[in-house]
Design an enzyme around this catalytic site. Structure first.
Site, PDB file in Angstrom:
ATOM      1  N   CYS A 114      26.714  53.439  27.712  1.00 44.51           N
ATOM      2  CA  CYS A 114      26.490  53.739  29.135  1.00 44.51           C
ATOM      3  C   CYS A 114      25.041  54.126  29.466  1.00 44.51           C
ATOM      4  O   CYS A 114      24.471  53.617  30.435  1.00 44.51           O
ATOM      5  CB  CYS A 114      27.382  54.892  29.582  1.00 44.51           C
ATOM      6  SG  CYS A 114      29.025  54.857  28.885  1.00 44.51           S
ATOM      7  N   ARG A 131      36.308  32.235  29.197  1.00 48.84           N
ATOM      8  CA  ARG A 131      37.410  31.318  28.902  1.00 48.84           C
ATOM      9  C   ARG A 131      38.441  31.225  30.023  1.00 48.84           C
ATOM     10  O   ARG A 131      39.172  30.237  30.112  1.00 48.84           O
ATOM     11  CB  ARG A 131      38.095  31.726  27.606  1.00 48.84           C
ATOM     12  CG  ARG A 131      38.736  33.108  27.644  1.00 48.84           C
ATOM     13  CD  ARG A 131      39.286  33.480  26.269  1.00 48.84           C
ATOM     14  NE  ARG A 131      39.886  34.816  26.276  1.00 48.84           N
ATOM     15  CZ  ARG A 131      40.403  35.400  25.214  1.00 48.84           C
ATOM     16  NH1 ARG A 131      40.389  34.789  24.046  1.00 48.84           N
ATOM     17  NH2 ARG A 131      40.926  36.606  25.290  1.00 48.84           N
ATOM     18  N   CYS A 134      28.417  56.147  24.103  1.00 52.70           N
ATOM     19  CA  CYS A 134      27.926  56.333  25.472  1.00 52.70           C
ATOM     20  C   CYS A 134      26.436  56.642  25.496  1.00 52.70           C
ATOM     21  O   CYS A 134      25.670  56.003  26.218  1.00 52.70           O
ATOM     22  CB  CYS A 134      28.714  57.450  26.159  1.00 52.70           C
ATOM     23  SG  CYS A 134      28.001  57.929  27.731  1.00 52.70           S
ATOM     24  N   GLU A 189      27.839  42.896  32.933  1.00 48.94           N
ATOM     25  CA  GLU A 189      26.711  43.816  33.118  1.00 48.94           C
ATOM     26  C   GLU A 189      25.448  43.271  32.455  1.00 48.94           C
ATOM     27  O   GLU A 189      24.364  43.260  33.056  1.00 48.94           O
ATOM     28  CB  GLU A 189      27.053  45.202  32.562  1.00 48.94           C
ATOM     29  CG  GLU A 189      28.102  45.921  33.393  1.00 48.94           C
ATOM     30  CD  GLU A 189      28.410  47.337  32.933  1.00 48.94           C
ATOM     31  OE1 GLU A 189      28.992  48.088  33.713  1.00 48.94           O
ATOM     32  OE2 GLU A 189      28.078  47.699  31.776  1.00 48.94           O
ATOM     33  N   GLU A 223      30.285  52.990  55.752  1.00 49.51           N
ATOM     34  CA  GLU A 223      30.945  53.428  56.987  1.00 49.51           C
ATOM     35  C   GLU A 223      32.080  52.474  57.355  1.00 49.51           C
ATOM     36  O   GLU A 223      33.025  52.841  58.045  1.00 49.51           O
ATOM     37  CB  GLU A 223      29.952  53.567  58.146  1.00 49.51           C
ATOM     38  CG  GLU A 223      29.351  52.275  58.649  1.00 49.51           C
ATOM     39  CD  GLU A 223      28.368  52.510  59.808  1.00 49.51           C
ATOM     40  OE1 GLU A 223      28.794  53.000  60.854  1.00 49.51           O
ATOM     41  OE2 GLU A 223      27.173  52.192  59.640  1.00 49.51           O
ATOM     42  N   LYS A 281      22.351  51.383  28.678  1.00 52.64           N
ATOM     43  CA  LYS A 281      22.722  50.268  29.565  1.00 52.64           C
ATOM     44  C   LYS A 281      22.276  50.550  30.998  1.00 52.64           C
ATOM     45  O   LYS A 281      21.640  49.723  31.653  1.00 52.64           O
ATOM     46  CB  LYS A 281      24.244  50.061  29.486  1.00 52.64           C
ATOM     47  CG  LYS A 281      24.849  48.939  30.324  1.00 52.64           C
ATOM     48  CD  LYS A 281      25.132  49.280  31.761  1.00 52.64           C
ATOM     49  CE  LYS A 281      25.997  50.461  32.036  1.00 52.64           C
ATOM     50  NZ  LYS A 281      27.398  50.307  31.730  1.00 52.64           N
ATOM     51  N   ASP A 302      38.201  56.265  22.713  1.00 56.14           N
ATOM     52  CA  ASP A 302      38.393  54.831  22.469  1.00 56.14           C
ATOM     53  C   ASP A 302      39.231  54.539  21.228  1.00 56.14           C
ATOM     54  O   ASP A 302      39.858  53.480  21.143  1.00 56.14           O
ATOM     55  CB  ASP A 302      37.033  54.120  22.317  1.00 56.14           C
ATOM     56  CG  ASP A 302      36.295  53.990  23.643  1.00 56.14           C
ATOM     57  OD1 ASP A 302      36.800  54.509  24.659  1.00 56.14           O
ATOM     58  OD2 ASP A 302      35.216  53.369  23.659  1.00 56.14           O
ATOM     59  N   GLY A 309      35.057  42.224  23.663  1.00 56.68           N
ATOM     60  CA  GLY A 309      35.959  43.359  23.504  1.00 56.68           C
ATOM     61  C   GLY A 309      35.539  44.301  22.381  1.00 56.68           C
ATOM     62  O   GLY A 309      34.606  44.025  21.622  1.00 56.68           O
ATOM     63  N   HIS A 330      26.321  56.733  59.858  1.00 57.85           N
ATOM     64  CA  HIS A 330      25.689  55.531  60.366  1.00 57.85           C
ATOM     65  C   HIS A 330      24.166  55.609  60.253  1.00 57.85           C
ATOM     66  O   HIS A 330      23.608  56.671  60.504  1.00 57.85           O
ATOM     67  CB  HIS A 330      26.090  55.358  61.838  1.00 57.85           C
ATOM     68  CG  HIS A 330      25.566  54.104  62.448  1.00 57.85           C
ATOM     69  ND1 HIS A 330      26.096  52.869  62.138  1.00 57.85           N
ATOM     70  CD2 HIS A 330      24.570  53.898  63.335  1.00 57.85           C
ATOM     71  CE1 HIS A 330      25.434  51.949  62.826  1.00 57.85           C
ATOM     72  NE2 HIS A 330      24.504  52.543  63.553  1.00 57.85           N
ATOM     73  N   TYR A 377      33.537  43.788  31.315  1.00 55.23           N
ATOM     74  CA  TYR A 377      32.498  44.726  31.750  1.00 55.23           C
ATOM     75  C   TYR A 377      31.142  44.391  31.097  1.00 55.23           C
ATOM     76  O   TYR A 377      30.130  44.262  31.757  1.00 55.23           O
ATOM     77  CB  TYR A 377      32.825  46.144  31.259  1.00 55.23           C
ATOM     78  CG  TYR A 377      33.806  46.963  32.024  1.00 55.23           C
ATOM     79  CD1 TYR A 377      33.362  47.996  32.854  1.00 55.23           C
ATOM     80  CD2 TYR A 377      35.169  46.787  31.889  1.00 55.23           C
ATOM     81  CE1 TYR A 377      34.261  48.825  33.510  1.00 55.23           C
ATOM     82  CE2 TYR A 377      36.071  47.607  32.544  1.00 55.23           C
ATOM     83  CZ  TYR A 377      35.617  48.629  33.352  1.00 55.23           C
ATOM     84  OH  TYR A 377      36.494  49.441  33.996  1.00 55.23           O
ATOM     85  N   ILE A 378      31.164  44.342  29.750  1.00 54.50           N
ATOM     86  CA  ILE A 378      29.887  44.258  29.032  1.00 54.50           C
ATOM     87  C   ILE A 378      29.207  42.917  29.278  1.00 54.50           C
ATOM     88  O   ILE A 378      28.004  42.845  29.535  1.00 54.50           O
ATOM     89  CB  ILE A 378      30.111  44.537  27.522  1.00 54.50           C
ATOM     90  CG1 ILE A 378      30.572  45.988  27.357  1.00 54.50           C
ATOM     91  CG2 ILE A 378      28.842  44.277  26.716  1.00 54.50           C
ATOM     92  CD1 ILE A 378      30.845  46.431  25.925  1.00 54.50           C
TER      93      ILE A 378
END
Ligand code: NDP
Length: 483
Positions: A47, A198, A42, A181, A471, A50, A334, A293, A466, A177-178
């Protein structure tokens, strides 16, 4: 039997460091071993860097938009070396913070790889053995390349932060995700990005409507996204590289024609790479990023030898208390391949300490986890997708997609999406999906309501703020679909 420590943590990432500190705060004698830099994926190669790259990449559009708002600004060039130098200083600072937090908590640090020797013994790289009443394995995961010839020519997400310079043309393989991003980040930094996924649509597992809009916006911002496409062959591109006669030819939108490649090497992987795709096209890229992955870091850890069960993908198998088949050994984060998210690893670490050191058995709650994908625009999500909810029970779908004020004023065609999946009978909001700038911030707050079990009527009772994009979440009156 007297042990050297009450707890020995293997792995200094977010989960391991948190567990070590909190256990030490309970009075436990704790040690932690980390083979790389303290902070783990991370902080060092995930994270944090990134997100800083997401910020860096967003200025390009901001400069353009600022002119519509009356600012006299010129587009400047992006200096990768200036940015990455600053980034490295920041990562050094954060690593220092992690180390001083551990020091301050009286956790002993071993800058060494560690493996298990038996149920209560850890062996460090120099052969030293340390005993502990409890051992916590928090070794995380690592990016994997597909099993294909020459895959080593491609880079992985860890390498991105150390590129000597930005590639001119980047091919990204993957649709998770990776991949998404970094496609957005690199596109924003001025790199010509091609992405092969794919499957039929990127971000498998997320709400169809939401991922559809993300894909549309990515294409609109200039990413060459090819669905139903994968890499079949790759090699170091060289002057002798010729396109076979059987080829359907080079697709100019997918990298550079082969003839052009030799003079244009800028790759972080050592040189330009020739790639053949499943659709028969060939092209040369300055770099190929595999975002295909991540696998758990369990190789050569001594796990199976001492009876810790390891699953098919190399993950440590644990129960709801993160306990392995060996009662004195626990695993979090992980490496257990449950939910690969930093805040989940931290939660698992806290629950482990609660269970083992506070005498309060605490199972992990993996239900209704909010998360965000930092694409541009971001996707924030919690709960069931429309597709999952429809399988489960009758639902009402409240959904709106519109051009937000800020970018519309600047002449952009960007659209955002606000979507609620509501159970027809109980009225509970089962899922909330947001595609918008700042969706990560929005879903954190909407997530509280959904986690509390809020109904559509609870959302409706809340007065709108607002003018904001979010909203719409409290003003959608009529279901768009009932299913
Ligand atoms: P993901 O599992 O999200 O995506 C992997 C992608 O690679 C999928 O699109 C998959 O396709 C594809 N793929 C897998 N194998 C191959 C192959 N052999 N050839 C071609 N494509 C392949 O993994 P990531 O690496 O993107 O991220 C790992 C995890 O890290 C995520 O699951 C997430 O939990 C976490 N993460 C979270 C972030 C956040 O919270 N913002 C940011 C980054 C990572 P298919 O869909 O067909 O299987």
């Amino acid at each position: 039997m007297a042990f050297d420590y009450d707890l020995f943590v293997i792995g200094g990432g977010s989960g391991g460091v948190r567990a070590a500190r909190v256990a030490a705060a309970e009075g436990a004698k704790v040690a932690i071993a980390e083979s790389s830099r303290m902070g783990g994926t991370c902080v060092i190669r995930g994270c944090v860097p990134k997100k800083l790259m997401v910020f860096a990449s967003s200025y390009h559009e901001s400069f353009e938009d600022a002119r519509s708002y009356g600012w006299d600004v010129e587009d400047g060039a992006f200096d990768w070396n200036a940015f990455s130098g600053h980034l490295n200083i920041e990562l050094d600072r954060l690593e220092g913070v992690y180390r001083s937090l551990l020091d301050g908590s009286n956790v002993e640090i071993f800058d060494s790889r560690a493996r298990l020797a038996d149920a209560h013994t850890v062996e460090l790289a120099d052969g030293t053995q340390k005993t502990a009443k409890h051992i916590l394995v928090a070794t995380g995961g690592r990016p994997v390349r597909p099993d294909m010839p020459n895959a080593h020519l491609g880079i992985v997400s860890d390498d991105i932060f150390h590129l000597p310079e930005l590639p001119k043309r980047l091919l990204i393989i993957g649709g998770g995700y990776i991949a998404c991003e970094f496609a957005c980040i690199m596109n924003g930094l001025g790199v010509e990005v091609t992405q092969f996924y794919r499957g039929a649509q990127i971000l498998r597992g997320f709400d169809d409507e939401a991922r559809g809009l993300v894909a549309e916006m990515m294409r609109e911002k200039g990413i060459n996204l090819h669905l139903g496409t994968n890499i079949v062959d790759m090699a170091e591109a060289s002057a002798d590289h010729t396109i076979p006669n059987t080829s359907t030819g080079t697709d100019a939108a997918m990298g550079a024609p082969v003839a052009e490649h030799a003079a244009q090497a800028t790759s972080g992987s050592g040189g330009p790479v020739w790639v053949k795709a499943t659709n028969g096209t060939e092209a040369v890229y300055d770099a190929v990023l595999f975002a295909t992955g991540r696998n758990p870091n369990t190789a050569d850890m001594g796990l199976e030898e001492i009876g810790v069960e390891v699953g098919r993908r190399g993950e440590i198998v644990v129960d709801e208390y993160s306990q392995t088949a060996v009662p004195s050994i626990y695993a979090i984060g992980d490496v257990t391949n449950r939910v690969q998210l930093t805040p989940v690893a931290i939660r698992e670490g806290m629950a482990f300490v609660e269970t083992v050191f506070k005498g309060n058995p605490t199972p992990i709650d993996h239900d209704l986890i909010p998360s965000a994908i930092f694409t541009q625009p971001e996707l924030g999500t919690i709960g069931l997708t429309e597709e999952e909810a429809r399988e489960q029970e009758p639902v009402e779908i409240y959904c709106t997609s519109f051009r937000p004020m800020q970018s519309a004023f600047a002449g952009r065609t960007d659209r955002v999406l606000m979507k609620l999946v509501v159970a027809k009978e109980s009225r509970k909001v089962l899922g909330c999906h947001i595609v918008a700038p700042g969706a990560g911030e929005m879903i954190q707050l909407a997530g509280i309501a959904v986690k509390m079990g809020a109904t559509k009527e609870d959302f409706d009772r809340t007065v709108a703020v607002h003018p904001t994009m979010s909203e719409e979440l409290v003003t959608m009156k009529t279901p768009m679909r009932v299913a």
